[in-house]
Write an enzyme that holds these catalytic residues in place. Structure first.
Site, PDB file in Angstrom:
ATOM      1  N   GLN A 128      32.461  -2.355  23.745  1.00 56.35           N
ATOM      2  CA  GLN A 128      33.819  -2.482  24.762  1.00 56.35           C
ATOM      3  C   GLN A 128      34.184  -4.015  24.572  1.00 56.35           C
ATOM      4  O   GLN A 128      33.420  -4.932  24.858  1.00 56.35           O
ATOM      5  CB  GLN A 128      33.390  -2.005  26.081  1.00 56.35           C
ATOM      6  CG  GLN A 128      34.568  -2.458  27.098  1.00 56.35           C
ATOM      7  CD  GLN A 128      34.712  -3.818  27.683  1.00 56.35           C
ATOM      8  OE1 GLN A 128      33.396  -4.323  28.086  1.00 56.35           O
ATOM      9  NE2 GLN A 128      35.731  -4.613  27.719  1.00 56.35           N
ATOM     10  N   TYR A 130      36.468  -7.442  25.628  1.00 56.08           N
ATOM     11  CA  TYR A 130      37.124  -8.029  26.104  1.00 56.08           C
ATOM     12  C   TYR A 130      37.561  -9.208  25.154  1.00 56.08           C
ATOM     13  O   TYR A 130      36.694  -9.792  24.692  1.00 56.08           O
ATOM     14  CB  TYR A 130      36.538  -8.826  27.378  1.00 56.08           C
ATOM     15  CG  TYR A 130      36.565  -7.647  28.616  1.00 56.08           C
ATOM     16  CD1 TYR A 130      37.497  -7.168  29.131  1.00 56.08           C
ATOM     17  CD2 TYR A 130      35.297  -7.848  29.312  1.00 56.08           C
ATOM     18  CE1 TYR A 130      37.523  -6.100  30.239  1.00 56.08           C
ATOM     19  CE2 TYR A 130      35.376  -6.833  30.375  1.00 56.08           C
ATOM     20  CZ  TYR A 130      36.321  -6.233  30.862  1.00 56.08           C
ATOM     21  OH  TYR A 130      36.294  -5.458  32.101  1.00 56.08           O
ATOM     22  N   LYS A 250      40.646   1.264  26.090  1.00 59.55           N
ATOM     23  CA  LYS A 250      40.001   1.972  27.186  1.00 59.55           C
ATOM     24  C   LYS A 250      40.926   1.556  28.581  1.00 59.55           C
ATOM     25  O   LYS A 250      41.124   0.032  28.657  1.00 59.55           O
ATOM     26  CB  LYS A 250      38.825   1.315  27.303  1.00 59.55           C
ATOM     27  CG  LYS A 250      38.097   1.768  28.782  1.00 59.55           C
ATOM     28  CD  LYS A 250      36.636   1.324  28.793  1.00 59.55           C
ATOM     29  CE  LYS A 250      35.951   1.514  30.019  1.00 59.55           C
ATOM     30  NZ  LYS A 250      36.105   0.852  31.237  1.00 59.55           N
ATOM     31  N   SER A 272      41.170   5.780  31.833  1.00 57.10           N
ATOM     32  CA  SER A 272      40.317   5.221  32.932  1.00 57.10           C
ATOM     33  C   SER A 272      41.206   4.289  33.776  1.00 57.10           C
ATOM     34  O   SER A 272      41.805   3.715  33.564  1.00 57.10           O
ATOM     35  CB  SER A 272      39.371   4.199  31.976  1.00 57.10           C
ATOM     36  OG  SER A 272      38.370   3.687  32.987  1.00 57.10           O
ATOM     37  N   HIS A 274      39.057   2.181  35.590  1.00 59.31           N
ATOM     38  CA  HIS A 274      37.931   1.181  35.693  1.00 59.31           C
ATOM     39  C   HIS A 274      37.110   1.516  36.976  1.00 59.31           C
ATOM     40  O   HIS A 274      36.755   0.619  37.671  1.00 59.31           O
ATOM     41  CB  HIS A 274      38.494  -0.170  35.827  1.00 59.31           C
ATOM     42  CG  HIS A 274      37.796  -1.429  35.337  1.00 59.31           C
ATOM     43  ND1 HIS A 274      38.196  -2.073  33.915  1.00 59.31           N
ATOM     44  CD2 HIS A 274      36.712  -2.111  35.606  1.00 59.31           C
ATOM     45  CE1 HIS A 274      37.293  -2.890  33.538  1.00 59.31           C
ATOM     46  NE2 HIS A 274      36.486  -3.073  34.679  1.00 59.31           N
ATOM     47  N   GLY A 307      34.518   8.751  38.287  1.00 58.91           N
ATOM     48  CA  GLY A 307      34.173   9.772  39.353  1.00 58.91           C
ATOM     49  C   GLY A 307      33.244  10.985  38.851  1.00 58.91           C
ATOM     50  O   GLY A 307      33.113  11.739  39.648  1.00 58.91           O
ATOM     51  N   ARG A 309      30.276  12.764  38.484  1.00 57.42           N
ATOM     52  CA  ARG A 309      28.796  12.541  39.052  1.00 57.42           C
ATOM     53  C   ARG A 309      28.351  14.090  38.856  1.00 57.42           C
ATOM     54  O   ARG A 309      26.991  14.025  39.070  1.00 57.42           O
ATOM     55  CB  ARG A 309      28.911  12.607  40.574  1.00 57.42           C
ATOM     56  CG  ARG A 309      29.966  11.174  40.827  1.00 57.42           C
ATOM     57  CD  ARG A 309      29.260   9.991  40.625  1.00 57.42           C
ATOM     58  NE  ARG A 309      29.711   8.875  40.882  1.00 57.42           N
ATOM     59  CZ  ARG A 309      30.432   8.261  40.188  1.00 57.42           C
ATOM     60  NH1 ARG A 309      30.701   8.315  38.753  1.00 57.42           N
ATOM     61  NH2 ARG A 309      31.148   7.051  40.794  1.00 57.42           N
ATOM     62  N   ARG A 329      28.880   4.273  36.919  1.00 60.82           N
ATOM     63  CA  ARG A 329      27.852   4.112  38.213  1.00 60.82           C
ATOM     64  C   ARG A 329      26.784   4.899  38.199  1.00 60.82           C
ATOM     65  O   ARG A 329      25.620   4.417  38.464  1.00 60.82           O
ATOM     66  CB  ARG A 329      28.741   4.305  39.655  1.00 60.82           C
ATOM     67  CG  ARG A 329      29.894   3.024  40.003  1.00 60.82           C
ATOM     68  CD  ARG A 329      30.312   3.215  41.067  1.00 60.82           C
ATOM     69  NE  ARG A 329      31.690   2.336  41.320  1.00 60.82           N
ATOM     70  CZ  ARG A 329      32.677   2.589  40.826  1.00 60.82           C
ATOM     71  NH1 ARG A 329      33.114   3.420  39.968  1.00 60.82           N
ATOM     72  NH2 ARG A 329      33.684   1.581  41.248  1.00 60.82           N
TER      73      ARG A 329
HETATM   74  C1  LIG Z   1      29.708  -2.407  38.052  1.00 58.42           C
HETATM   75  C2  LIG Z   1      30.588  -2.156  36.891  1.00 58.42           C
HETATM   76  C3  LIG Z   1      30.807  -2.882  36.110  1.00 58.42           C
HETATM   77  C4  LIG Z   1      31.736  -2.676  35.090  1.00 58.42           C
HETATM   78  N1  LIG Z   1      32.059  -3.268  34.051  1.00 58.42           N
HETATM   79  C5  LIG Z   1      33.087  -3.195  33.022  1.00 58.42           C
HETATM   80  C6  LIG Z   1      33.142  -3.730  32.020  1.00 58.42           C
HETATM   81  O1  LIG Z   1      32.500  -4.965  31.643  1.00 58.42           O
HETATM   82  N2  LIG Z   1      34.001  -3.396  30.842  1.00 58.42           N
HETATM   83  C7  LIG Z   1      34.672  -2.373  31.108  1.00 58.42           C
HETATM   84  O2  LIG Z   1      35.739  -1.899  30.360  1.00 58.42           O
HETATM   85  N3  LIG Z   1      34.571  -1.489  32.187  1.00 58.42           N
HETATM   86  C8  LIG Z   1      33.566  -2.064  33.129  1.00 58.42           C
HETATM   87  N4  LIG Z   1      33.401  -1.172  34.067  1.00 58.42           N
HETATM   88  C9  LIG Z   1      34.356   0.096  34.209  1.00 58.42           C
HETATM   89  C10 LIG Z   1      33.593   1.241  33.571  1.00 58.42           C
HETATM   90  O3  LIG Z   1      33.375   1.070  32.115  1.00 58.42           O
HETATM   91  C11 LIG Z   1      34.109   2.719  33.712  1.00 58.42           C
HETATM   92  O4  LIG Z   1      35.398   2.651  33.530  1.00 58.42           O
HETATM   93  C12 LIG Z   1      34.004   3.120  35.272  1.00 58.42           C
HETATM   94  O5  LIG Z   1      32.731   2.498  35.794  1.00 58.42           O
HETATM   95  C13 LIG Z   1      33.902   4.847  35.339  1.00 58.42           C
HETATM   96  O6  LIG Z   1      33.870   5.231  36.641  1.00 58.42           O
HETATM   97  P1  LIG Z   1      32.656   5.446  37.199  1.00 58.42           P
HETATM   98  O7  LIG Z   1      31.598   4.386  37.726  1.00 58.42           O
HETATM   99  O8  LIG Z   1      32.966   6.311  38.626  1.00 58.42           O
HETATM  100  O9  LIG Z   1      31.816   6.527  36.497  1.00 58.42           O
HETATM  101  C14 LIG Z   1      32.526  -1.345  35.182  1.00 58.42           C
HETATM  102  C15 LIG Z   1      32.274  -0.437  36.125  1.00 58.42           C
HETATM  103  C16 LIG Z   1      31.240  -1.123  37.051  1.00 58.42           C
HETATM  104  C17 LIG Z   1      30.815   0.002  38.363  1.00 58.42           C
END
Ligand SMILES: Cc1cc2nc3c(=O)[nH]c(=O)nc-3n(C[C@H](O)[C@H](O)[C@H](O)COP(=O)(O)O)c2cc1C
Length: 388
Positions: A128, A130, A250, A272, A274, A307, A309, A329
Site C-alpha cells: 500500500q 502513500y 484504495k 474503502s 478507510h 466493517g 467481521r 481491525r
Molecule cells: C489502526 C489502523 C491503521 C490503518 N492504517 C492504514 C494505512 O496505513 N494505510 C491505508 O491505506 N489504510 C490504513 N487503514 C485502513 C485499512 O486499510 C482498512 O481500509 C480498514 O481498516 C478497513 O476497515 P475495518 O478495520 O473495519 O476492516 C488503517 C486502519 C486502521 C484501523
C-alpha cells in the site's frame, strides 16, 4: 485465545490487553464515527436468500485475482499502527498471512521496512503506497517494492490529510512528550508496556536498516501539517509509468471515476472509506459497492473493505460483485491478543465462517455467489426497500 470463537471474542481479548488510548487508536473512527457505524449497520441490513438444494458437499473457497490463485477471497488490509498492538507488528502479520496462504497488503507507514517484512515472509505480499512528499523519491520506492518481491501496489487516495480522530485527540495519544494520562494507562498494562518499550528500543538498535519513507505516528503528524499525502490523477499516472505489476487505488467511493482509472491503466480498486477513519459522513462501503461494480463493468477488479467481521459479511460482499474483501481491525485484534497465532486465528475463524455460509447459501464456489442470493442491498436501478 482458546475460548475465542469469533472476531468479537478476539476483540474483547485485545481490549483487555491494551491500554485504553491504544485500543481506541485502533478501534476509533473520524468525527462522530457515523461512517464507522454505517459500515457495520449496512452489512446487517442485507439479507440472504439461500438456494438450499444446490450440491454443496464439496466447497472451494479459492479465487483468482490478477491471475494469481488465492486460497480464499479475504486479504489483510494495510494498517500503519500494528506496532501499537504488539512490537512484532507487521512481521507477525506477514508470517501469519503466509501460514494461512492469504495476501497481506503492507502499509507504507509500518514499523518495519518493506525489505524487512519481505525477508521474514514466504507469503504473498502487496504494497500500500502513500506517496513520498518529494515525488522524485517515488521511482526509488517503486524499485524497492519490485526488488523486494511485492506483487501489487495499491495507492491510497483517501488521505490528503488525516481524518479527525477525536478519540486520539481526547486521549492525547500523539502528545510529545507522552501525556501522563497515556503513561499511566500504559503502566496499568505491564505486559503490553514491556513489549512496547522493547519494540522501541529494538527499533533504535544501531545497524538496523534505515527507513527512508516510514515513521508511523511521526509521519502521520507531519501529514496533518503539510498535506503532503495529497494524491492526484497525475500521481496515479506516474506510478503506472513506473510499475509493471497490478496497480490498484484504495479509497474509491463512487462509480463515475472508474472510466478514467481504466484509461490510466489501473487494474483494480479497493472500495474503502478507510474503516470510517477519514471523511465522516460517507456511506458504508457495502452500500456503494454495487454502483462501483456496475461502473467497473469487469474492467477493474473491485475489492472492498470496511466493517467485515464475519464470513457472512464476506459472502454478502462477494454476492454483490466484490472480487475479494480485506479486513483491518479484525487482525489487529488478533495481533494484540495473541501475536502471530492471534492473527492466524482470526483468519481461520473467517475462513471457517465463509465456508459454512457458502454451504448454507447453496454456493459451492466463490463464482456461485451472485446477487440473487442477497436482498436489501443498494443496487443501482433496483427499487429501494421503501418502494418495494
Ligand atoms: C489502526 C489502523 C491503521 C490503518 N492504517 C492504514 C494505512 O496505513 N494505510 C491505508 O491505506 N489504510 C490504513 N487503514 C485502513 C485499512 O486499510 C482498512 O481500509 C480498514 O481498516 C478497513 O476497515 P475495518 O478495520 O473495519 O476492516 C488503517 C486502519 C486502521 C484501523
Amino acid at each position: 485465545m482458546q475460548g475465542a470463537i469469533n472476531v468479537n471474542d478476539i476483540r474483547k481479548l485485545a481490549r483487555r490487553r491494551l491500554p485504553r488510548a491504544v485500543f481506541d487508536a485502533l478501534e476509533g473512527g473520524a468525527g462522530d464515527e457515523v461512517s464507522l457505524r454505517r459500515n457495520r449497520a449496512a452489512f446487517d441490513r442485507i439479507e440472504f436468500r439461500p438456494r438450499p438444494l444446490a450440491d454443496v458437499a464439496k466447497r472451494d473457497l479459492s479465487t483468482t485475482v490478477f491471475g494469481e490463485q488465492l486460497s480464499m477471497p479475504i486479504l489483510l488490509a494495510p494498517t500503519g499502527a500494528g506496532r501499537l498492538a504488539r512490537s512484532s507488528a507487521e512481521i507477525a502479520v506477514a508470517r501469519a498471512a503466509a501460514r494461512a496462504d492469504v495476501v497481506y497488503m503492507q502499509s507504507t507507514v509500518g514499523a518495519f521496512t518493506l525489505e524487512e517484512i519481505a525477508a521474514c515472509s514466504t507469503g504473498k505480499l502487496w504494497y500500500q503506497l502513500y506517496l513520498p512528499p518529494d515525488r522524485q523519491e517515488v521511482k526509488n520506492l517503486v524499485s524497492r517494492i519490485a526488488a523486494a518481491g511485492y506483487r501489487a501496489i495499491a495507492v491510497t487516495i483517501d488521505t490528503p490529510v488525516l481524518g479527525n480522530r477525536e478519540r486520539d485527540a481526547r486521549n492525547r495519544l500523539l502528545a510529545r512528550p507522552p501525556h501522563p494520562k497515556v503513561l499511566l494507562q500504559g503502566a496499568s498494562r505491564p505486559v503490553w508496556a514491556t513489549d512496547f518499550v522493547r519494540g522501541r528500543v529494538e527499533a533504535r538498535r544501531p545497524g538496523r536498516p534505515g527507513r527512508p519513507v516510514q515513521q508511523s505516528l511521526d509521519q502521520t503528524r507531519t501529514s496533518i501539517k503539510t498535506s503532503s499525502d495529497c494524491v492526484t490523477w497525475e500521481d496515479i499516472e506516474l506510478v503506472r509509468s513506473l510499475w509493471d505489476g497490478p496497480l490498484l487505488v484504495k479509497g474509491l467511493m463512487r462509480g463515475d471515476e472508474c472510466d478514467r482509472l481504466v484509461e490510466l491503466g489501473v487494474d483494480g480498486v479497493v472500495v474503502s472509506n478507510h474503516g470510517g477513519r477519514q471523511l465522516d459522513g460517507v456511506p458504508a462501503t457495502i452500500d456503494v459497492l454495487p454502483e462501483i461494480v456496475d461502473a467497473a463493468a469487469r474492467r477493474l477488479a473491485v475489492l472492498l473493505d470496511g466493517g467485515v467481521r464475519r464470513g457472512t459479511d464476506v459472502a454478502k460482499a462477494l454476492a454483490l460483485g466484490a472480487t475479494a474483501v480485506l479486513v483491518g481491525r479484525p487482525y489487529l485484534y488478533g495481533l494484540a491478543a495473541g501475536g502471530e497465532d492471534g492473527v492466524l486465528r482470526v483468519i481461520e475463524v473467517l475462513r471457517e465462517e465463509l465456508d459454512r455460509t457458502m454451504a448454507l447459501l447453496g454456493a459451492a464456489t466463490v463464482a456461485d455467489l451472485d446477487r440473487s442470493l442477497v436482498s436489501g442491498a443498494r443496487v443501482p436501478g433496483a427499487p429501494s426497500p421503501s418502494e418495494r
